[in-house]
Motif scaffolding. Structure first.
Motif, mmCIF file in Angstrom:
data_model
loop_
_atom_site.group_PDB
_atom_site.id
_atom_site.type_symbol
_atom_site.label_atom_id
_atom_site.label_comp_id
_atom_site.label_asym_id
_atom_site.label_seq_id
_atom_site.Cartn_x
_atom_site.Cartn_y
_atom_site.Cartn_z
ATOM 1 N N ASP A 1 0.811 -1.165 -0.068
ATOM 2 C CA ASP A 1 -0.041 -0.036 0.043
ATOM 3 C C ASP A 1 0.946 1.115 0.155
ATOM 4 O O ASP A 1 1.001 1.972 1.028
ATOM 5 C CB ASP A 1 -0.796 -0.007 0.993
ATOM 6 N N TYR B 1 2.349 4.991 -1.625
ATOM 7 C CA TYR B 1 1.999 6.082 -2.559
ATOM 8 C C TYR B 1 3.200 7.084 -2.520
ATOM 9 O O TYR B 1 3.912 7.347 -1.690
ATOM 10 C CB TYR B 1 0.986 7.080 -1.754
ATOM 11 N N ASP C 1 5.564 9.221 -6.188
ATOM 12 C CA ASP C 1 5.574 9.776 -7.334
ATOM 13 C C ASP C 1 7.043 9.955 -8.086
ATOM 14 O O ASP C 1 7.761 10.877 -7.475
ATOM 15 C CB ASP C 1 4.830 11.105 -7.719
ATOM 16 N N ASP D 1 3.824 8.745 -12.637
ATOM 17 C CA ASP D 1 2.276 8.588 -12.812
ATOM 18 C C ASP D 1 1.843 9.370 -14.001
ATOM 19 O O ASP D 1 0.696 8.650 -14.842
ATOM 20 C CB ASP D 1 1.608 9.149 -11.522
ATOM 21 N N GLU E 1 0.336 0.387 -15.669
ATOM 22 C CA GLU E 1 0.594 -0.001 -14.186
ATOM 23 C C GLU E 1 2.172 -0.347 -13.577
ATOM 24 O O GLU E 1 2.372 -0.170 -12.417
ATOM 25 C CB GLU E 1 -0.277 -1.254 -13.851
ATOM 26 N N ARG F 1 3.509 2.625 -12.121
ATOM 27 C CA ARG F 1 3.089 3.140 -10.743
ATOM 28 C C ARG F 1 3.522 2.639 -9.552
ATOM 29 O O ARG F 1 3.892 1.405 -9.728
ATOM 30 C CB ARG F 1 1.405 3.014 -10.989
ATOM 31 N N ASN G 1 2.794 1.142 -7.248
ATOM 32 C CA ASN G 1 1.611 0.391 -6.554
ATOM 33 C C ASN G 1 1.750 -1.242 -6.595
ATOM 34 O O ASN G 1 1.774 -1.730 -7.527
ATOM 35 C CB ASN G 1 0.315 0.632 -7.432
ATOM 36 N N GLY G 2 2.035 -1.796 -5.471
ATOM 37 C CA GLY G 2 2.603 -3.100 -5.435
ATOM 38 C C GLY G 2 3.109 -3.444 -3.960
ATOM 39 O O GLY G 2 2.523 -2.731 -3.227
ATOM 40 N N SER G 3 3.960 -4.489 -3.853
ATOM 41 C CA SER G 3 4.575 -4.613 -2.468
ATOM 42 C C SER G 3 5.918 -5.057 -2.585
ATOM 43 O O SER G 3 6.482 -5.412 -3.958
ATOM 44 C CB SER G 3 3.676 -5.744 -1.974
ATOM 45 N N LEU H 1 7.460 -3.864 -7.894
ATOM 46 C CA LEU H 1 7.341 -2.481 -7.995
ATOM 47 C C LEU H 1 8.590 -2.403 -9.022
ATOM 48 O O LEU H 1 9.874 -2.805 -8.655
ATOM 49 C CB LEU H 1 7.695 -1.720 -6.858
#
Length: 267
Positions: free
Chosen positions: A83, A85, A87, A92, A108, A111, A113-115, A143
């Motif tokens: 989770d 966040y 840039d 993005d 995607e 971004r 957004n991942g783990s 990521l």
């Protein structure tokens, strides 16, 4: 100066967090056991290729298991971060353009957004005369901006009061989980430009492959004052980051010698 090499303890994951932890200790015969679990969040900076980026992580969780018996200590742990966040240099914005062009998988990947999951194992044997430490770390990530890293080091040391002599060898190897570029070339000028821009990003991600050999000497001048000197021979891969920052010489072959001198005063 820390004996632990930089390429093993690099800040791709998080060394601190805000949250809760619980620990349980018990003994069986001569063996002592320690189990610790934790859960929390992180808000701070992420370091990549010498640049810091603000980042928020809503979930950090981990488990640590330690076993000790006299002079011997073994430790293993797992850490998972999710989770995110962040840039990274307009990733993005470029991802939105790629997605609008009809390539959501490649979009995607840009971004944050991942783990990411980190594994660690170490063993330490320490007596009054000598010590030996070995440690292994592995990071797996989906990521694009976080490398998949495997690193280890081995340290041997000898104490002869008031001096301590130590020798450390370490190595690291990194790669990235890069998806196939589905953006076609030679179909239209716009798609060709997007495809080459995507290749430019994924093919220029910093790599952290580095071997090092470090020799150090510590002198306990007084009970609260120590003098330290280290010399480290660093051997990275040409044209890679190899943990070097602010590289300005195009002919630099990623091989260097680092000298460090320090005083440690406890008051």
């Amino acid at each position: 100066m820390d004996i632990s090499p930089k390429q093993v303890y690099r800040g791709f994951l998080f060394s601190n967090y805000e949250g809760i932890s619980a620990a349980y200790q018990f003994a069986i015969d001569d063996f002592n056991f320690d189990i610790e679990t934790y859960y929390g969040t992180f808000s701070g900076e992420f370091s990549r290729a010498g640049e810091n980026t603000a980042i928020d992580v809503d979930e950090i969780k981990g488990l640590i298991f330690t076993l000790s018996d006299g002079n011997l200590t073994a430790r293993t742990s797992i850490l998972r971060s999710a989770d995110f966040y962040a840039d990274f240099h307009g990733f993005d914005q470029f991802a939105n353009i790629i997605e609008a062009a009809g390539f959501p998988e490649n979009a995607e990947s840009l971004r944050f957004n991942g783990s990411a999951t980190g594994y660690q194992a170490s063993i330490n044997y320490d007596t009054l005369s000598y010590f030996a430490v070995a440690e292994w770390v592995k990071i797996k990530s989906d990521l694009l901006v976080v490398p998949q890293l495997e690193a280890y080091y081995l340290t041997l040391g000898y104490n002869f009061d008031p001096f301590q002599l130590h020798l450390t060898y370490s190595a690291s190897d990194s790669s990235y989980n890069i998806p196939e570029n589905l953006i076609p070339k030679n179909v239209s000028t716009e798609l060709t430009e997007l495809s080459f821009l995507y290749d430019g990003i994924t093919q220029n991600l910093p790599l952290y492959n580095l071997d090092s050999l470090t020799l150090g000497l510590r002198w306990d001048v007084k009970y609260n004052l120590s003098a330290k000197v280290e010399v480290a021979y660093l051997s990275g891969e040409p044209n890679e980051n190899s943990f070097f920052e602010n590289i300005t010489d195009p002919n630099f072959d990623r091989k260097a010698t680092l000298y460090q001198i320090g005083l440690e005063w406890v008051f």
